[in-house]
Write a protein that holds these residues in place. Structure first.
Motif, short mmCIF file in Angstrom:
data_model
loop_
_atom_site.label_atom_id
_atom_site.label_comp_id
_atom_site.label_asym_id
_atom_site.label_seq_id
_atom_site.Cartn_x
_atom_site.Cartn_y
_atom_site.Cartn_z
N PRO A 161 -16.00 -13.53 10.26
CA PRO A 161 -16.97 -14.62 10.09
C PRO A 161 -16.39 -16.00 10.43
CG PRO A 161 -17.06 -13.15 8.21
CD PRO A 161 -15.89 -12.73 9.04
N ALA A 162 -15.16 -16.27 10.04
CA ALA A 162 -14.56 -17.57 10.35
C ALA A 162 -14.30 -17.73 11.83
CB ALA A 162 -13.25 -17.75 9.58
N SER A 163 -13.87 -16.66 12.48
CA SER A 163 -13.58 -16.77 13.91
C SER A 163 -14.85 -16.89 14.76
CB SER A 163 -12.74 -15.59 14.38
OG SER A 163 -13.44 -14.38 14.20
N LEU B 243 0.83 -1.21 0.00
CA LEU B 243 0.00 0.00 0.00
C LEU B 243 0.86 1.26 0.00
CD1 LEU B 243 -2.92 -0.83 2.46
CD2 LEU B 243 -3.02 -0.59 -0.02
N ILE B 244 1.95 1.23 0.73
CA ILE B 244 2.84 2.40 0.79
C ILE B 244 3.49 2.63 -0.57
CG2 ILE B 244 4.99 3.27 1.79
CD1 ILE B 244 4.14 1.87 4.41
N ASP B 245 3.97 1.56 -1.20
CA ASP B 245 4.69 1.71 -2.47
C ASP B 245 3.77 2.00 -3.64
OD1 ASP B 245 7.02 1.22 -1.11
OD2 ASP B 245 7.14 -0.89 -1.68
N SER B 246 2.66 1.28 -3.74
CA SER B 246 1.83 1.43 -4.94
C SER B 246 0.75 2.49 -4.82
CB SER B 246 1.20 0.09 -5.31
OG SER B 246 0.27 -0.29 -4.33
N LYS B 247 0.19 2.65 -3.63
CA LYS B 247 -0.92 3.59 -3.47
C LYS B 247 -0.50 4.87 -2.75
CE LYS B 247 -3.85 0.53 -5.00
NZ LYS B 247 -4.15 0.52 -6.39
N ARG B 248 0.76 4.94 -2.36
CA ARG B 248 1.32 6.13 -1.69
C ARG B 248 0.61 6.47 -0.36
NH1 ARG B 248 5.57 5.45 -4.30
NH2 ARG B 248 5.72 6.23 -6.41
N PHE B 249 0.20 5.42 0.36
CA PHE B 249 -0.38 5.62 1.69
C PHE B 249 0.73 5.98 2.66
CE2 PHE B 249 -4.57 3.05 1.96
CZ PHE B 249 -4.96 3.49 0.71
N LYS B 250 0.38 6.69 3.70
CA LYS B 250 1.30 6.87 4.83
C LYS B 250 1.30 5.56 5.61
CE LYS B 250 1.80 11.55 4.81
NZ LYS B 250 2.84 11.90 3.90
N ARG B 251 2.41 5.28 6.32
CA ARG B 251 2.55 3.99 7.02
C ARG B 251 1.41 3.79 8.02
NH1 ARG B 251 5.40 -0.23 7.91
NH2 ARG B 251 7.01 0.29 6.45
N ASN B 252 1.06 4.80 8.77
CA ASN B 252 0.02 4.67 9.79
C ASN B 252 -1.33 4.33 9.14
OD1 ASN B 252 -1.02 4.70 12.38
ND2 ASN B 252 -1.45 6.90 12.34
N ARG B 253 -1.66 5.04 8.06
CA ARG B 253 -2.94 4.78 7.38
C ARG B 253 -2.94 3.40 6.73
NH1 ARG B 253 -5.12 7.37 1.95
NH2 ARG B 253 -7.23 6.53 2.00
N ALA B 254 -1.83 3.02 6.12
CA ALA B 254 -1.73 1.70 5.49
C ALA B 254 -1.86 0.60 6.54
CB ALA B 254 -0.42 1.57 4.73
N SER B 255 -1.20 0.76 7.68
CA SER B 255 -1.27 -0.25 8.74
C SER B 255 -2.68 -0.42 9.25
CB SER B 255 -0.35 0.12 9.89
OG SER B 255 0.99 0.18 9.48
N TRP B 256 -3.33 0.68 9.56
CA TRP B 256 -4.69 0.59 10.09
C TRP B 256 -5.68 0.08 9.04
CZ3 TRP B 256 -6.01 -0.06 14.79
CH2 TRP B 256 -5.20 0.43 15.80
N SER B 257 -5.47 0.45 7.79
CA SER B 257 -6.34 -0.06 6.73
C SER B 257 -6.25 -1.58 6.63
CB SER B 257 -5.97 0.56 5.38
OG SER B 257 -6.15 1.94 5.40
N MET B 258 -5.04 -2.10 6.66
CA MET B 258 -4.85 -3.55 6.57
C MET B 258 -5.37 -4.26 7.83
SD MET B 258 -4.03 -4.15 3.60
CE MET B 258 -4.12 -5.88 3.91
N ILE B 259 -5.17 -3.65 8.99
CA ILE B 259 -5.67 -4.26 10.24
C ILE B 259 -7.19 -4.37 10.19
CG2 ILE B 259 -6.00 -3.82 12.71
CD1 ILE B 259 -3.09 -2.72 12.71
N PHE C 22 -9.12 -4.38 7.47
CA PHE C 22 -9.49 -5.32 6.41
C PHE C 22 -9.34 -6.76 6.89
CE2 PHE C 22 -8.15 -8.10 2.94
CZ PHE C 22 -9.29 -8.06 2.16
N VAL C 23 -8.21 -7.08 7.50
CA VAL C 23 -7.96 -8.45 7.97
C VAL C 23 -8.94 -8.81 9.09
CG1 VAL C 23 -6.28 -9.91 9.18
CG2 VAL C 23 -5.56 -8.53 7.24
N PHE C 24 -9.23 -7.88 9.98
CA PHE C 24 -10.17 -8.13 11.06
C PHE C 24 -11.55 -8.45 10.51
CE2 PHE C 24 -13.35 -6.70 14.15
CZ PHE C 24 -12.98 -7.45 15.24
N ILE C 25 -12.01 -7.66 9.55
CA ILE C 25 -13.33 -7.88 8.96
C ILE C 25 -13.36 -9.19 8.18
CG2 ILE C 25 -14.97 -7.00 7.25
CD1 ILE C 25 -14.21 -4.17 8.23
N ALA C 26 -12.29 -9.48 7.44
CA ALA C 26 -12.24 -10.72 6.66
C ALA C 26 -12.20 -11.96 7.55
CB ALA C 26 -11.02 -10.71 5.73
#
Length: 142
Positions: free
Chosen positions: A50-52, A25-41, A43-47
């Motif tokens: 249901p399984a958990s 996300l940082i390299d391709s979408k030019r996100f800041k590290r904080n925003r990229a980290s929280w976005s992925m957290i 996304f992974v939490f929501i994904a």
């Protein structure tokens, strides 16, 4: 102490897997590290939610007669993993040039590396994709 070590190893592996997505996300979408980290957290939490929760809140929820955890397992292991492996095998076997593969594989200081390269090249181009395709279709139809 074993389970503490196991927990720490799983946590470290999870952070490492998350870091590759954050770096993308940082390299391709030019996100800041904080925003990229929280976005992925998020996304992974929501994904993973249901399984958990498939044995508690969503225990009565079925999709194609499968619980959420079984559905995730079926989609990821039976479908996505073979397709990704086949793609990697085809990319390495047919996408890379012969020179690129030789530079990555053959070592001048090891006399057997050229013989190993020829065998490896044949396997990656022809045998590995055939085995993956056979395994993929056998998991679908059986």
């Amino acid at each position: 102490i074993f389970f503490i070590c196991l927990y720490l190893a799983a946590l470290g592996a999870s952070i490492m897997l998350l870091e590759t997505s954050v770096a993308h996300l940082i390299d391709s979408k030019r996100f800041k590290r904080n925003r990229a980290s929280w976005s992925m957290i998020v996304f992974v939490f929501i994904a993973a939610l249901p399984a958990s929760l498939s044995s508690t809140v969503f225990k009565d929820m079925k999709f194609m007669d499968l619980s959420m955890l079984r559905l995730y397992d079926k989609v990821l292991v039976d479908y996505l993993l073979p397709v990704v492996c086949l793609g990697i095998s085809l990319l390495v076997g047919f996408g890379l040039t012969k020179k690129q593969k030789e530079n990555l594989f053959i070592r001048e200081d090891e006399m057997d590396s050229e013989n190993l390269y020829r065998n490896w090249h044949f396997l990656v181009r022809w045998l590995v994709p055939a085995v993956i395709i056979l395994g993929f279709f056998s998991s679908i139809f059986y």
